[in-house]
Design a protein around this motif. Structure first.
Motif, PDB file in Angstrom:
ATOM      1  N   GLU A  88       1.443   9.996   2.282  1.00 56.18           N
ATOM      2  CA  GLU A  88       0.278   9.099   2.284  1.00 56.18           C
ATOM      3  C   GLU A  88       0.573   7.844   3.100  1.00 56.18           C
ATOM      4  N   GLN A  92      -1.252   6.452   6.529  1.00 55.34           N
ATOM      5  CA  GLN A  92      -1.753   5.095   6.758  1.00 55.34           C
ATOM      6  C   GLN A  92      -1.185   4.513   8.058  1.00 55.34           C
ATOM      7  N   ASP A  96      -3.388   3.237  11.196  1.00 57.20           N
ATOM      8  CA  ASP A  96      -3.230   1.896  11.767  1.00 57.20           C
ATOM      9  C   ASP A  96      -2.985   1.963  13.268  1.00 57.20           C
ATOM     10  N   GLU A 128     -10.335  10.528   1.714  1.00 55.28           N
ATOM     11  CA  GLU A 128      -9.928   9.269   2.338  1.00 55.28           C
ATOM     12  C   GLU A 128      -8.459   9.020   1.979  1.00 55.28           C
ATOM     13  N   ASN A 130      -5.492   7.520   0.260  1.00 55.92           N
ATOM     14  CA  ASN A 130      -5.377   6.920  -1.067  1.00 55.92           C
ATOM     15  C   ASN A 130      -4.527   5.655  -0.970  1.00 55.92           C
ATOM     16  N   ILE A 131      -5.180   4.508  -0.951  1.00 54.03           N
ATOM     17  CA  ILE A 131      -4.471   3.238  -0.746  1.00 54.03           C
ATOM     18  C   ILE A 131      -3.525   2.919  -1.904  1.00 54.03           C
ATOM     19  N   ASN A 132      -3.840   3.427  -3.095  1.00 52.81           N
ATOM     20  CA  ASN A 132      -2.939   3.194  -4.238  1.00 52.81           C
ATOM     21  C   ASN A 132      -1.593   3.885  -4.023  1.00 52.81           C
ATOM     22  N   VAL A 134      -0.355   4.658  -1.096  1.00 53.57           N
ATOM     23  CA  VAL A 134       0.277   3.927   0.017  1.00 53.57           C
ATOM     24  C   VAL A 134       0.979   2.685  -0.516  1.00 53.57           C
ATOM     25  N   ASN A 135       0.280   1.924  -1.341  1.00 50.17           N
ATOM     26  CA  ASN A 135       0.866   0.691  -1.898  1.00 50.17           C
ATOM     27  C   ASN A 135       2.078   0.992  -2.773  1.00 50.17           C
ATOM     28  N   TYR A 575       0.030  -4.289  -6.263  1.00 49.28           N
ATOM     29  CA  TYR A 575       1.262  -4.281  -5.474  1.00 49.28           C
ATOM     30  C   TYR A 575       2.038  -5.585  -5.633  1.00 49.28           C
TER      31      TYR A 575
END
Length: 735
Positions: A88, A92, A96, A128, A130-132, A134-135, A575
């Protein structure tokens, strides 16, 4: 015409996926990470929310350029990196890099298995990023960087053994466990005990052995540790007795041998059901592959990656054979369970099929992510025999292990009958046990016998003669007196250390193999006969870390941090808050240690020297820079400060003391006056060479650092072996 771009991590995975998609798709590999923290500085802005400074990895310029060009000409970019936190984070990084460079839609797709159905289903149902997740990965990486970067300089005290030392959040805890186990072994005081093993014979000539179990109504037990109090010993003797000397063993044996009649006083039969183990998760696969196949965790994961990403199956082309290999969930899909039940009924019969599918819900769900299924075959069409011609020998062994474990997990329980026989001669009772398989169940395909055997009973898990009955008289043919000593705790193996880390909530599926290889490659631990033994350097590093950072290099603290990192992935904690909760007490500990520790001084200006990281590695630099530009290699400091480790013996050549030294191929003994005196001596194991019968085996290392054993009379005797031969030692477990 614009096409769709799919980005994966490895070329082999790209090749397999490309087979399932049409000409409208281009599949390209990133070949791992594209960005990372800088090598020569911390790379974390602690004052501004612990923001990491991620840089393009040196050597990835051409790949990044190609990805940007392909993305600029694509309708949709599907990022199909591995379905875990690491994947993940890479997704990201890719997003970027191409954001602003393309008008294409950027979507995330997850492949739990590389099959036609799975690939097409994922493309049709994109997600999409998963920003969680990634963090969570970023926080783990940042926490590891802060601990390693801030603590490693304090290890300068140990540079007498190595020029470049480092500490890690999880690796240091693993090292601590290994060192603490070694301390337990070194402090252990063995206790002598004896067993009496009788060899009985029936009237029709059938023989079996039994162990003395009871005398005068008290059970025979191994004597507890010598440090027990007198009161404890009295309490122990109320219901038990121990044979702790040879004279007592002889005395009891004489009494037994004087008896004229030995009769079977009782026979008990008990039916036991043995259930199959769950399908593999990452840790259990590594443990079982080590135990059954002798594979190191790193090798197991490499082979599993091959099987997951795709194997060329002749005309079928590249095909993914197993599901994703980094998982801590035992969950199975309904479709594969149905397929397994059909396979079992067809190949083993209905009696090997449970009434209902087996469900392996984990009892402790605290650390389980459950994002993926267990490790299993992607299709039961691909039996081990079917794919064997296309696999290497090691790939086949691992695939067969995964296949059999999966099939077994959905089979009926095995039914075992345990028979226990008691033989009485007045005040003495002997006992023997034997196990017979009444119904094989899952044992028909997979034997899950445990790694260790207690060996408490003669004939344990063995066979007893058929036709034994109560009141049957037996003849005593022989009575053996077996001396033994209580044994210290076993040293960790890679597999048992992984079990320990997992049970304590330390590390995650993607990290176990790395933890093992790291502590070995840093020369903190060496592996001899599969046992993990801390080196002199490892003990010294652990001592420094534990003395100065006991609350950081701590099992409970590390497990707590793992839990908090998981809460980021679950979206339950932020985070920055997790990192702040970690850093504030860590920083305070750091300041306290820093105020006490003695640093090397610059011989030019007298200021402190500190460890810096440059392009070519670590070095010592004056803190008075730029006024003073003095630098020094860690190797130079090591040579100046190294204290020899004396053996306590004299050099036979010149009379000086001898010391332990480290050479290219291992440890040896040399004269302290080297190079004036060139006396050297190899360190042997004390085991006679089985080939020449004159020399002794000594520990040696190959150029790659792998340990083997060779005769100390080389080149006169060229005997060499990977596995140390065992000396013949009397043990009651061999009865």
């Amino acid at each position: 015409m614009n096409k769709n771009l799919i980005l994966v991590e490895s070329p082999s995975k790209a090749k397999t996926i490309n087979k399932y998609l049409g000409k409208d798709f281009i599949v390209e590999a990133t070949v791992g990470h594209l960005k990372n923290l800088p090598k020569t500085k911390l790379g974390v802005d602690i004052e501004n929310g612990f923001r990491p400074s991620l840089l393009n990895i040196r050597g990835k310029g051409d790949i990044i350029k190609k990805i940007k060009e392909l993305a600029s000409k694509s309708n949709t970019v599907f990022i199909a990196t591995d379905p875990d936190r690491e994947g993940e984070a890479i997704a990201q990084d890719i997003a970027d890099l191409i954001n602003g460079k393309t008008n294409a839609k950027i979507k995330r797709v997850l492949f739990n298995e590389i099959t036609k159905h799975s690939v097409k289903a994922a493309i049709e149902n994109p997600k999409e990023i998963n920003i969680n997740l990634v963090n969570s990965q970023r926080a783990r990486r940042v926490m590891d960087r802060i601990i390693g970067y801030k603590i490693s300089p304090f290890l300068w005290k140990a540079v007498v053994d190595s020029g470049s030392l480092s500490a890690g959040r999880v690796q240091s805890v693993a090292l601590r466990l290994v060192c603490e186990r070694e301390e337990e072994i070194e402090k252990f005081v063995p206790t002598e005990y004896w067993n009496l093993i009788a060899q009985f014979m029936t009237e029709d000539g059938k023989e079996f052995s039994a162990k003395l179990y009871e005398m005068e109504g008290k059970q025979l037990k191994v004597q507890p540790k010598p440090e027990m109090t007198e009161e404890d010993w009295k309490e122990f003797l109320k219901n038990n007795f121990a044979i702790n000397t040879e004279s007592l063993a002889k005395e009891i044996a004489t009494k037994i041998e004087s008896k004229n009649k030995f009769v079977i006083s009782d026979i008990t039969k008990k039916e036991n059901k043995r259930n199959p183990f769950p399908p593999f998760i990452t840790s259990t696969l590594q443990v079982e592959a080590s135990r059954k196949l002798g594979f190191r965790p790193k090798k197991t994961m490499m082979l599993a990656q091959n099987l997951y990403e795709g194997i060329e199956l002749g005309k079928e082309g590249p095909t993914g054979l197993i599901t994703y290999m980094r998982t801590d969930s035992t969950r199975l899909s309904e479709e594969i369970i149905y397929e397994a039940r059909s396979f079992i009924e067809h190949n083993f019969g209905k009696n090997h099929l449970p009434a209902r599918p087996r469900n392996y819900e984990q009892k402790n769900k605290k650390h389980v992510q459950d994002a993926h299924e267990a490790i299993r075959p992607t299709s039961l069409k691909y039996t081990p025999e079917y794919v064997k011609p296309f696999l290497s020998n090691d790939q086949y062994k691992l695939y067969e292990l995964i296949w059999k474990r999966f099939i077994a997990c959905q089979m009926e329980s095995a039914v075992l009958e345990v028979t226990t026989v008691f033989i009485k001669a007045d005040e003495f009772i002997f006992r023997a046990s034997g196990t017979a398989i009444q119904f094989p169940g899952f044992l028909a395909i997979y034997d899950e016998s445990s790694e260790d055997s207690n060996g408490n009973n003669a004939n344990e898990n063995g066979q007893l003669p058929i036709g034994l009955y109560r009141n049957q008289e037996l003849q005593l043919k022989e009575l053996k007196k077996i001396q033994s000593f209580t044994k210290p705790p076993a040293r960790y193996t890679e597999s048992s250390l992984i079990k320990e880390l997992e049970s304590k909530g330390i590390g995650r599926p993607s990290t176990y193999a790395l933890i093992m290889s790291t502590i070995i490659e840093r020369n903190y631990v060496e592996q001899i006969d599969k046992k993990l033994i801390p080196t002199k350097l490892g003990k010294k590093v652990n001592k420094i870390l534990v003395e100065n950072f006991p609350n950081i290099i701590d099992v409970d603290f590390t497990a707590k941090m793992e839990d908090e990192l998981d809460t980021i992935a679950d979206g339950n904690m932020e985070y920055e808050r997790v990192l702040r909760d970690f850093y504030e007490p860590f920083s305070k500990t750091l300041q306290e240690v820093e105020s006490k520790i003695e640093k090397p001084k610059c011989e030019i200006c007298g200021a402190d020297m500190e460890i810096k990281i440059g392009r070519y590695g670590k070095f010592l630099a004056c803190t008075n820079y730029p006024k003073c530009k003095n630098i020094k290699s860690l190797k130079e400091l090591s040579e100046n400060n190294s204290e020899p480790e004396f053996t306590g013996e004299k050099c036979p050549k010149c009379g000086a003391r001898t010391v332990f030294r480290e050479g290219k191929y291992g440890r040896f003994i040399g004269c302290e006056r080297y190079p004036e005196c060139d006396f050297t001596k190899v360190i042997t194991t004390g085991i006679q060479c089985p080939k020449c019968k004159e020399g002794e085996l000594t520990v040696k290392k190959t150029k790659r650092g792998k340990i083997f054993y060779g005769c100390n009379r080389y080149p006169e005797c060229d005997y060499a072996t990977w596995k140390l031969p065992k000396e013949e030692v009397a043990d009651e477990n061999n009865v």
